[in-house]
Design a protein around this motif. Structure first.
Motif, PDB file in Angstrom:
ATOM      1  N   GLY A   1      24.318  23.878  31.567  1.00  0.00           N
ATOM      2  CA  GLY A   1      24.998  23.767  32.849  1.00  0.00           C
ATOM      3  C   GLY A   1      25.752  25.017  33.264  1.00  0.00           C
ATOM      4  N   ARG A   2      25.675  26.071  32.457  1.00  0.00           N
ATOM      5  CA  ARG A   2      26.372  27.312  32.814  1.00  0.00           C
ATOM      6  C   ARG A   2      25.594  28.033  33.904  1.00  0.00           C
ATOM      7  N   LEU A   3      26.326  28.633  34.820  1.00  0.00           N
ATOM      8  CA  LEU A   3      25.705  29.425  35.871  1.00  0.00           C
ATOM      9  C   LEU A   3      25.200  30.725  35.253  1.00  0.00           C
ATOM     10  N   LEU A   4      23.921  31.054  35.472  1.00  0.00           N
ATOM     11  CA  LEU A   4      23.348  32.316  34.991  1.00  0.00           C
ATOM     12  C   LEU A   4      23.616  33.373  36.039  1.00  0.00           C
TER      13      LEU A   4
ATOM     14  N   GLY B   1      36.923  37.338  40.596  1.00  0.00           N
ATOM     15  CA  GLY B   1      38.244  37.080  40.056  1.00  0.00           C
ATOM     16  C   GLY B   1      38.439  37.753  38.721  1.00  0.00           C
ATOM     17  N   VAL B   2      39.512  37.361  38.062  1.00  0.00           N
ATOM     18  CA  VAL B   2      39.803  37.855  36.721  1.00  0.00           C
ATOM     19  C   VAL B   2      38.932  37.057  35.765  1.00  0.00           C
ATOM     20  N   ALA B   3      38.153  37.752  34.970  1.00  0.00           N
ATOM     21  CA  ALA B   3      37.219  37.079  34.062  1.00  0.00           C
ATOM     22  C   ALA B   3      37.851  36.881  32.696  1.00  0.00           C
ATOM     23  N   GLU B   4      37.616  35.705  32.149  1.00  0.00           N
ATOM     24  CA  GLU B   4      38.027  35.385  30.785  1.00  0.00           C
ATOM     25  C   GLU B   4      36.761  35.415  29.936  1.00  0.00           C
ATOM     26  N   VAL B   5      36.754  36.237  28.898  1.00  0.00           N
ATOM     27  CA  VAL B   5      35.574  36.394  28.053  1.00  0.00           C
ATOM     28  C   VAL B   5      35.548  35.294  26.998  1.00  0.00           C
ATOM     29  N   ILE B   6      34.384  34.674  26.854  1.00  0.00           N
ATOM     30  CA  ILE B   6      34.182  33.634  25.849  1.00  0.00           C
ATOM     31  C   ILE B   6      33.538  34.250  24.608  1.00  0.00           C
ATOM     32  N   ASP B   7      32.442  34.973  24.811  1.00  0.00           N
ATOM     33  CA  ASP B   7      31.778  35.709  23.739  1.00  0.00           C
ATOM     34  C   ASP B   7      31.055  36.890  24.365  1.00  0.00           C
ATOM     35  N   GLY B   8      30.112  37.492  23.664  1.00  0.00           N
ATOM     36  CA  GLY B   8      29.487  38.714  24.149  1.00  0.00           C
ATOM     37  C   GLY B   8      28.590  38.578  25.364  1.00  0.00           C
ATOM     38  N   ASP B   9      28.224  37.354  25.737  1.00  0.00           N
ATOM     39  CA  ASP B   9      27.403  37.182  26.938  1.00  0.00           C
ATOM     40  C   ASP B   9      27.832  35.994  27.788  1.00  0.00           C
ATOM     41  N   SER B  10      29.055  35.515  27.575  1.00  0.00           N
ATOM     42  CA  SER B  10      29.571  34.381  28.354  1.00  0.00           C
ATOM     43  C   SER B  10      30.991  34.667  28.805  1.00  0.00           C
ATOM     44  N   LEU B  11      31.282  34.228  30.022  1.00  0.00           N
ATOM     45  CA  LEU B  11      32.623  34.406  30.560  1.00  0.00           C
ATOM     46  C   LEU B  11      32.948  33.288  31.519  1.00  0.00           C
ATOM     47  N   ARG B  12      34.177  33.289  31.987  1.00  0.00           N
ATOM     48  CA  ARG B  12      34.656  32.243  32.875  1.00  0.00           C
ATOM     49  C   ARG B  12      35.495  32.882  33.972  1.00  0.00           C
ATOM     50  N   ILE B  13      35.248  32.446  35.203  1.00  0.00           N
ATOM     51  CA  ILE B  13      36.096  32.827  36.340  1.00  0.00           C
ATOM     52  C   ILE B  13      36.457  31.539  37.054  1.00  0.00           C
ATOM     53  N   SER B  14      37.739  31.332  37.266  1.00  0.00           N
ATOM     54  CA  SER B  14      38.221  30.130  37.972  1.00  0.00           C
ATOM     55  C   SER B  14      37.621  28.855  37.395  1.00  0.00           C
TER      56      SER B  14
ATOM     57  N   LYS C   1      25.524  31.400  44.265  1.00  0.00           N
ATOM     58  CA  LYS C   1      26.968  31.281  44.184  1.00  0.00           C
ATOM     59  C   LYS C   1      27.538  32.639  43.803  1.00  0.00           C
ATOM     60  N   GLU C   2      28.598  33.020  44.463  1.00  0.00           N
ATOM     61  CA  GLU C   2      29.288  34.268  44.137  1.00  0.00           C
ATOM     62  C   GLU C   2      30.728  33.940  43.802  1.00  0.00           C
ATOM     63  N   LEU C   3      31.173  34.437  42.662  1.00  0.00           N
ATOM     64  CA  LEU C   3      32.548  34.244  42.217  1.00  0.00           C
ATOM     65  C   LEU C   3      33.175  35.601  41.958  1.00  0.00           C
TER      66      LEU C   3
ATOM     67  N   VAL D   1      34.909  28.273  36.009  1.00  0.00           N
ATOM     68  CA  VAL D   1      33.440  28.177  36.045  1.00  0.00           C
ATOM     69  C   VAL D   1      32.890  28.992  34.884  1.00  0.00           C
ATOM     70  N   GLU D   2      32.213  28.301  33.951  1.00  0.00           N
ATOM     71  CA  GLU D   2      31.633  28.989  32.802  1.00  0.00           C
ATOM     72  C   GLU D   2      30.279  29.573  33.188  1.00  0.00           C
ATOM     73  N   MET D   3      30.066  30.848  32.833  1.00  0.00           N
ATOM     74  CA  MET D   3      28.860  31.565  33.205  1.00  0.00           C
ATOM     75  C   MET D   3      28.277  32.290  32.005  1.00  0.00           C
ATOM     76  N   ARG D   4      26.974  32.508  32.066  1.00  0.00           N
ATOM     77  CA  ARG D   4      26.275  33.283  31.037  1.00  0.00           C
ATOM     78  C   ARG D   4      25.602  34.453  31.716  1.00  0.00           C
ATOM     79  N   LEU D   5      25.731  35.638  31.120  1.00  0.00           N
ATOM     80  CA  LEU D   5      25.120  36.834  31.685  1.00  0.00           C
ATOM     81  C   LEU D   5      23.602  36.719  31.589  1.00  0.00           C
ATOM     82  N   LYS D   6      22.959  36.763  32.722  1.00  0.00           N
ATOM     83  CA  LYS D   6      21.515  36.559  32.812  1.00  0.00           C
ATOM     84  C   LYS D   6      20.755  37.784  32.303  1.00  0.00           C
ATOM     85  N   GLY D   7      19.695  37.520  31.541  1.00  0.00           N
ATOM     86  CA  GLY D   7      18.793  38.585  31.114  1.00  0.00           C
ATOM     87  C   GLY D   7      19.211  39.333  29.867  1.00  0.00           C
ATOM     88  N   ILE D   8      20.306  38.887  29.233  1.00  0.00           N
ATOM     89  CA  ILE D   8      20.748  39.548  28.004  1.00  0.00           C
ATOM     90  C   ILE D   8      21.052  38.494  26.944  1.00  0.00           C
ATOM     91  N   ASP D   9      21.133  38.935  25.707  1.00  0.00           N
ATOM     92  CA  ASP D   9      21.496  38.052  24.598  1.00  0.00           C
ATOM     93  C   ASP D   9      22.347  38.860  23.627  1.00  0.00           C
TER      94      ASP D   9
END
Length: 166
Positions: free
Chosen positions: A103-106, A35-48, A31-33, A50-58
């Motif tokens: 359920g977050r997209l990595l 758009g304007v990203a809304e930051v949740i915390d240091g490794d999570s964000l949301r676009i449209s 899946k490719e998204l 859809v909540e996502m987590r940055l893969k490979g980092i903590d």
């Protein structure tokens, strides 16, 4: 139709069926998204939405603190703020094909061609978590971000606090 042609056509059919099965078994389609990203915390964000987590980092949790020269710092907030700065550079494109246990997209995300995941680790606002070991080594050598002082790895901090994530 001769035997040689029949064998050839059968081989082609087996190849196409195998490719189809691999595609089906592959799991979540990539899946490719963008758009304007809304930051949740240091490794999570949301676009449209859809909540996502940055893969490979903590990154440190929002309420996590660290220590620099004996002084407590809000490294969790600093990580969130660093991610905000990165995503404010323009439209963010995130790509992923896996989901975490929540359920977050990595995803691996980019803004203006620069990879956000790598930048967060290289700037010392997150640690490597399966990827980005060379970026972590660079941050450590430069005493960047978290590496300027003492900190507990986010996973260990969550375990001590009774939190389960990532």
């Amino acid at each position: 139709m001769n035997r040689r042609t029949s064998v050839f056509l059968s081989s082609i059919l087996v190849l196409f069926v195998s490719c189809g099965l691999l595609w089906i078994l592959r799991g979540v389609p990539q899946k490719e998204l963008t758009g304007v990203a809304e930051v949740i915390d240091g490794d999570s964000l949301r676009i449209s939405s859809v909540e996502m987590r940055l893969k490979g980092i903590d990154a440190p949790e929002f309420t996590q603190t660290c220590s620099v020269s004996g002084r407590e710092t809000a490294c969790g907030r600093e990580a969130r703020d660093a991610l905000r700065k990165l995503v404010q550079r323009g439209l963010v494109t995130c790509v992923g094909d896996e989901r975490d246990r929540y359920g977050r997209l990595l995803v691996v995300c980019r803004v203006r061609g620069a990879e956000i995941n790598a930048a967060m680790v290289r700037e010392g606002h997150a640690v490597a978590f399966g990827n980005y070991e060379s970026e972590e080594a660079q941050a450590k050598a430069a005493f960047a971000g978290l590496w300027a002082g003492q900190f507990e790895r986010p996973r260990a901090w969550r375990a001590r606090k009774g939190e389960i994530r990532p």
